[in-house]
Design a protein around this motif. Structure first.
Motif, short mmCIF file in Angstrom:
data_model
loop_
_atom_site.label_atom_id
_atom_site.label_comp_id
_atom_site.label_asym_id
_atom_site.label_seq_id
_atom_site.Cartn_x
_atom_site.Cartn_y
_atom_site.Cartn_z
N GLY A 1 -4.00 -10.04 2.48
CA GLY A 1 -4.24 -9.30 3.79
C GLY A 1 -3.56 -9.60 4.89
N LYS A 2 -2.37 -10.45 4.84
CA LYS A 2 -1.51 -10.97 5.62
C LYS A 2 0.06 -10.67 5.44
CE LYS A 2 -5.16 -13.16 7.41
NZ LYS A 2 -5.92 -12.41 8.51
N LEU A 3 0.71 -10.46 6.64
CA LEU A 3 2.30 -10.40 6.63
C LEU A 3 2.81 -11.63 7.08
CD1 LEU A 3 5.04 -9.04 6.48
CD2 LEU A 3 4.41 -7.90 8.56
N ASN B 1 0.69 -1.17 -0.06
CA ASN B 1 0.10 0.04 -0.10
C ASN B 1 0.78 1.13 -0.07
OD1 ASN B 1 -2.27 -1.54 -0.09
ND2 ASN B 1 -2.67 -1.37 2.23
N ASP B 2 1.84 1.35 -0.83
CA ASP B 2 2.80 2.44 -1.03
C ASP B 2 3.66 2.73 -0.03
OD1 ASP B 2 1.48 2.88 -3.68
OD2 ASP B 2 -0.22 4.32 -2.79
N THR B 3 3.86 1.71 0.95
CA THR B 3 4.61 2.06 2.05
C THR B 3 5.65 0.96 2.21
OG1 THR B 3 2.68 2.79 3.45
CG2 THR B 3 4.66 2.49 4.77
N ASP C 1 -1.50 -9.80 10.80
CA ASP C 1 -2.74 -8.87 10.19
C ASP C 1 -1.70 -7.64 9.50
OD1 ASP C 1 -4.68 -6.23 10.24
OD2 ASP C 1 -5.81 -8.14 9.88
N ALA C 2 -2.10 -7.61 8.30
CA ALA C 2 -1.49 -6.58 7.36
C ALA C 2 -1.80 -5.10 7.79
CB ALA C 2 -1.51 -6.94 5.88
N LYS C 3 -3.06 -4.92 8.31
CA LYS C 3 -3.42 -3.43 8.82
C LYS C 3 -2.83 -3.31 10.04
CE LYS C 3 -7.51 -3.25 5.78
NZ LYS C 3 -8.99 -3.04 5.74
#
Length: 349
Positions: free
Chosen positions: A190-192, A145-147, A206-208
């Motif tokens: 959606g996971k790291l 997400n651009d980060t 959790d990716a968020k």
């Protein structure tokens, strides 16, 4: 086979492998006839498998196997021709089970299947230079997400963080327990996912929120090195020439490829990045990036990164490690362990 540029083994630090084996047959009655075998086979070729029968036994039939999979049978002592085009690069184990009278006996042989691809020599252009934390023993680098996210190693100081690569400002950092040596990371579904080196333990966050959701144990007895993904599967390295393919839902290894540059294995491939259908990988302790076909393991391109060192205040032990593709800018970010800079580059032939 085409003659390969001499820079390739220098850049990758690989050792040429000699001809296929020479594992002896398990019996003295029959052996696989390798008199016409080349030093190496390449994927478009075929191998003609036959047996030598020095004691002149009357052979009823022969069943042929490649890598323990039955591939055909013949009456009498007739040879069997096997196409190698769909086989993985690396060692192939041939076996002939010979039936004679009321007995049977096996003859075995190992051959090596190598790449017929001549890697292209690539060049890079530095677009931007950014600061990099010299305390970061870089293991993984990836945009989400651009980060930019980065994971690091060393027991007691391993972490991963999200940060502003332009300024170095850290948005959030997750520290690992001191028993773990952190390794590569990748984002998918959606996971790291994060690996550890010798502890055979992986983490799923959790990716968020970056909240830990699960620990998992490696299915194979391997080390954890680099990670990337193609949107469906995770790919990871283990210090050898292998790139493993993992199902992120089950964390089970479902396949692998062996990485070859010409007729040479490329061992110690490390950090990975999926870029336009290819895997870009650092080679441990080499100032080089190899571009690998994920379906075959063949190295299709070589990028000599040694020129970056003139811009750095580092020692030879501070090795290149860290590749991140920014889909927004379509540029590649590279850095190294304890480097004081990170470079944004473009690549061309």
């Amino acid at each position: 086979m085409k003659k390969h540029n001499l820079l390739i083994p220098i850049l990758l630090g690989i050792t040429l492998i000699g001809c296929g084996d020479t594992k002896k047959s398990e019996n003295s009655l029959f052996t696989i006839d390798d008199s016409a075998f080349p030093a190496h086979f390449t994927s478009p070729e075929s191998v003609s498998i036959g047996v030598l029968n020095p004691k002149s036994k009357e052979i009823d039939s022969i069943v042929y196997f490649v890598n323990d999979k039955k591939v055909g049978s013949r009456k009498g002592s007739e040879k069997f021709k096997f196409e190698l085009k769909d086989q993985k690069l690396g060692y192939q184990f041939l076996k002939a089970t010979i039936y004679f009278g009321s007995d049977s006996s096996d003859a075995t042989k190992r051959i090596e299947l190598v790449s017929n691809v001549t890697p292209k020599l690539l060049k890079y252009k530095i677009v931007n230079t950014y600061p990099h934390d010299t305390a970061s023993f870089t293991e993984g680098l990836e945009f989400y997400n651009d980060t930019l996210y980065e994971s690091t190693g060393q027991k007691g100081t391993s972490y991963f963080r999200k940060y502003d690569y332009k300024t170095g400002k850290v948005y959030k950092q997750i520290d690992l327990d001191s028993m773990y040596f952190g390794e590569g990371i990748t984002f998918i579904n959606g996971k790291l996912y994060q690996l550890t080196w010798e502890e055979k333990t992986g983490f799923i966050y959790d990716a968020k929120t970056l909240k830990l959701e699960k620990k998992f144990t490696y299915e194979k007895d391997i080390e954890g090195w680099g990670m990337t993904n193609d949107g469906t599967y995770i790919y990871q390295t283990d210090k050898t020439e292998k790139i493993w393919k993992m199902d992120p839902k089950t964390q089970k290894m479902i396949d692998y490829v062996n990485v070859y540059s010409g007729n040479s294995k490329v061992k110690a491939i490390n950090e990975l990045e999926w870029i336009n259908g290819k895997i870009y990988t650092n080679v441990w302790q080499k100032d080089a990036i190899a571009v690998v076909n994920p379906n075959t393991g063949a190295v299709e391109g070589i990028l000599n990164m040694s020129g970056l060192r003139k811009f750095l205040k580092v020692t030879p032990d501070d090795v290149l490690n860290g590749i991140a593709y920014n889909p927004k800018t379509k540029t590649i970010f590279v850095t190294g362990k304890n480097w004081d800079k990170m470079f944004e580059i473009t690549i061309s032939e």
